[in-house]
Design a protein around this motif. Structure first.
Motif, PDB file in Angstrom:
ATOM      1  N   ARG A  12       0.810  -1.323   0.061  1.00 57.84           N
ATOM      2  CA  ARG A  12       0.026   0.002  -0.146  1.00 57.84           C
ATOM      3  C   ARG A  12       0.927   1.319  -0.034  1.00 57.84           C
ATOM      4  NH1 ARG A  12      -4.835   0.827   4.382  1.00 57.84           N
ATOM      5  NH2 ARG A  12      -5.809  -0.647   3.007  1.00 57.84           N
ATOM      6  N   LYS A  69      -0.753  -1.463 -10.838  1.00 60.47           N
ATOM      7  CA  LYS A  69      -0.473  -0.363 -10.072  1.00 60.47           C
ATOM      8  C   LYS A  69      -1.446  -0.283  -8.800  1.00 60.47           C
ATOM      9  CE  LYS A  69      -0.225   4.723 -10.284  1.00 60.47           C
ATOM     10  NZ  LYS A  69      -0.099   5.970 -10.983  1.00 60.47           N
ATOM     11  N   ASN A  70      -2.913  -0.295  -9.256  1.00 62.60           N
ATOM     12  CA  ASN A  70      -3.908  -0.730  -8.424  1.00 62.60           C
ATOM     13  C   ASN A  70      -4.680  -1.912  -8.378  1.00 62.60           C
ATOM     14  OD1 ASN A  70      -3.925   2.313  -7.510  1.00 62.60           O
ATOM     15  ND2 ASN A  70      -4.675   2.923  -9.492  1.00 62.60           N
ATOM     16  N   TYR A  71      -4.905  -2.329  -7.259  1.00 68.13           N
ATOM     17  CA  TYR A  71      -5.515  -3.686  -7.010  1.00 68.13           C
ATOM     18  C   TYR A  71      -6.911  -3.824  -7.762  1.00 68.13           C
ATOM     19  CZ  TYR A  71      -8.134  -7.798  -5.685  1.00 68.13           C
ATOM     20  OH  TYR A  71      -8.783  -8.940  -5.435  1.00 68.13           O
ATOM     21  N   VAL A 187      -8.991   0.614 -12.676  1.00 69.75           N
ATOM     22  CA  VAL A 187      -9.014   1.721 -11.468  1.00 69.75           C
ATOM     23  C   VAL A 187      -8.378   2.669 -12.111  1.00 69.75           C
ATOM     24  CG1 VAL A 187      -8.655   1.932  -9.319  1.00 69.75           C
ATOM     25  CG2 VAL A 187      -9.209  -0.309  -9.695  1.00 69.75           C
ATOM     26  N   GLU A 189      -8.498   5.912 -10.279  1.00 71.39           N
ATOM     27  CA  GLU A 189      -7.944   6.629  -9.270  1.00 71.39           C
ATOM     28  C   GLU A 189      -8.497   5.987  -7.916  1.00 71.39           C
ATOM     29  OE1 GLU A 189      -8.120  11.374  -7.703  1.00 71.39           O
ATOM     30  OE2 GLU A 189      -9.254  10.727  -9.261  1.00 71.39           O
ATOM     31  N   VAL A 190      -7.706   6.212  -7.037  1.00 73.16           N
ATOM     32  CA  VAL A 190      -8.078   5.470  -5.722  1.00 73.16           C
ATOM     33  C   VAL A 190      -8.090   6.912  -4.559  1.00 73.16           C
ATOM     34  CG1 VAL A 190      -7.456   4.125  -3.641  1.00 73.16           C
ATOM     35  CG2 VAL A 190      -6.801   3.550  -5.798  1.00 73.16           C
TER      36      VAL A 190
END
Length: 326
Positions: A12, A69-71, A187, A189-190
């Motif tokens: 993370r 990069k993102n899950y 995904v 953006e988080v």
């Protein structure tokens, strides 16, 4: 019997989560004299491999791809399954986190084997491995074992102690490629709502507030106490429903499950739904004006009083102790 165990490291914000090291320790239990292989997935994360070796991994397999990069369950499952097919492990261990709870069932389904989730302890008895997990919202525990050729488990954070870090340990760090295609979800953006600081699900100290904090401003003393103790702030559903804080801080049956070394409940009555998320904490301290509050039935220590008087006093005392020992 020596076995090969595959562990998924969780990253993370370009840092390894503590549950990754705990999963390696669990892997060492299952592998016995065998090998613990860690899968490290993400973008630009190869540098984290050395730390995994220091915490007990024998080998680290790195898959770097911008699609990781993102899950996403599609991307991570494709990458992890390629490693599984390459390594043929006897066991797979993933953290019982939001990521693990989503990914592990998919991996188990693809491999057509069972899944034992939310494991809190592992016992090796002769040729059998017994996994303990809570049931009925933590009011009971069951012991399970699997007859499948491959064991897949998720482990609850803060329950299996990580091995001591050994900077002299070395091992193989290998970059491999994975054919990641057919991503049905991308995904973009988080957006994180949780406050900065210690991760609530992995915190060793949690200071939680309920409706008794009365307002969003009422959480400020709790935040100060948590900061002094190096802990995280949590909340009951009642506090979240009242808009005192964000739902990302909610602890309970419909929120996060935490098992810190110290849990300080401030103005929390102790509804059964909340107890399901924190009753397995090692030490519970309850602060409440109502001496008959249900929270005192599970607390190791109880303070009957106004939290707005008690919490600042605790904060000052802890500051003095820290100053005296530093």
């Amino acid at each position: 019997m020596a076995k090969k165990i595959l562990v998924l490291a969780e990253v993370r914000d370009h840092s390894l989560r503590n549950v990754s090291f705990e999963a390696i320790a669990a892997g060492r239990q299952l592998a016995e004299s065998g090998q613990v292989v860690v899968a490290l997935l993400g973008e630009k994360i190869a540098s984290l491999g050395t730390e995994l070796l220091h915490y007990g991994a024998d080998r680290v397999l790195v898959v770097e791809d911008e699609k990781l990069k993102n899950y996403s369950s599609d991307g991570y499952s494709q990458a992890l399954l390629e490693i599984v097919n390459q390594e043929n492990p006897e066991g797979i261990i993933i953290g019982h986190t939001a990521l693990g709870k989503d990914l592990a069932p998919k991996i188990a389904s693809k491999l057509n084997v069972g899944l034992i989730s939310d494991v809190t302890s592992i016992e090796v008895e002769d040729d059998d491995v017994i996994f303990t997990r809570p049931i009925y919202s933590g009011k009971a525990f069951e012991k399970k074992k699997t007859l499948d050729d491959v064991v897949i488990i998720t482990i609850r954070p803060n329950n299996i102690e990580a091995l001591d870090k050994d900077g002299s340990r070395s091992g193989e760090i290998e970059k491999i490629s994975a054919n990641i295609t057919d991503l049905r979800t991308i995904v973009q953006e988080v957006v994180r709502k949780a406050s900065d600081g210690v991760d609530l699900s992995e915190a060793k100290v949690v200071v939680a507030g309920g409706r008794g904090v009365k307002s969003a401003e009422g959480f400020e003393p709790l935040k100060e106490l948590a900061s002094v103790l190096g802990g995280a702030v949590g909340a009951s559903r009642g506090a979240c429903d009242a808009d005192y804080c964000d739902y990302s801080l909610q602890i309970g049956q419909t929120g996060k499950v935490v098992t810190p070394d110290l849990y300080i409940a401030c103005g929390i009555s102790g509804a059964i739904q909340h107890l399901a998320g924190m009753s397995n904490s090692k030490v519970i301290v309850a602060i409440n004006k109502d001496p008959d509050a249900n929270i005192f039935n599970v607390a190791d220590y109880g303070i009957v009083g106004d939290l707005f008087e008690v919490v600042p006093l605790l904060t000052e005392e802890f500051k003095k102790i820290k100053a005296a020992t530093s």
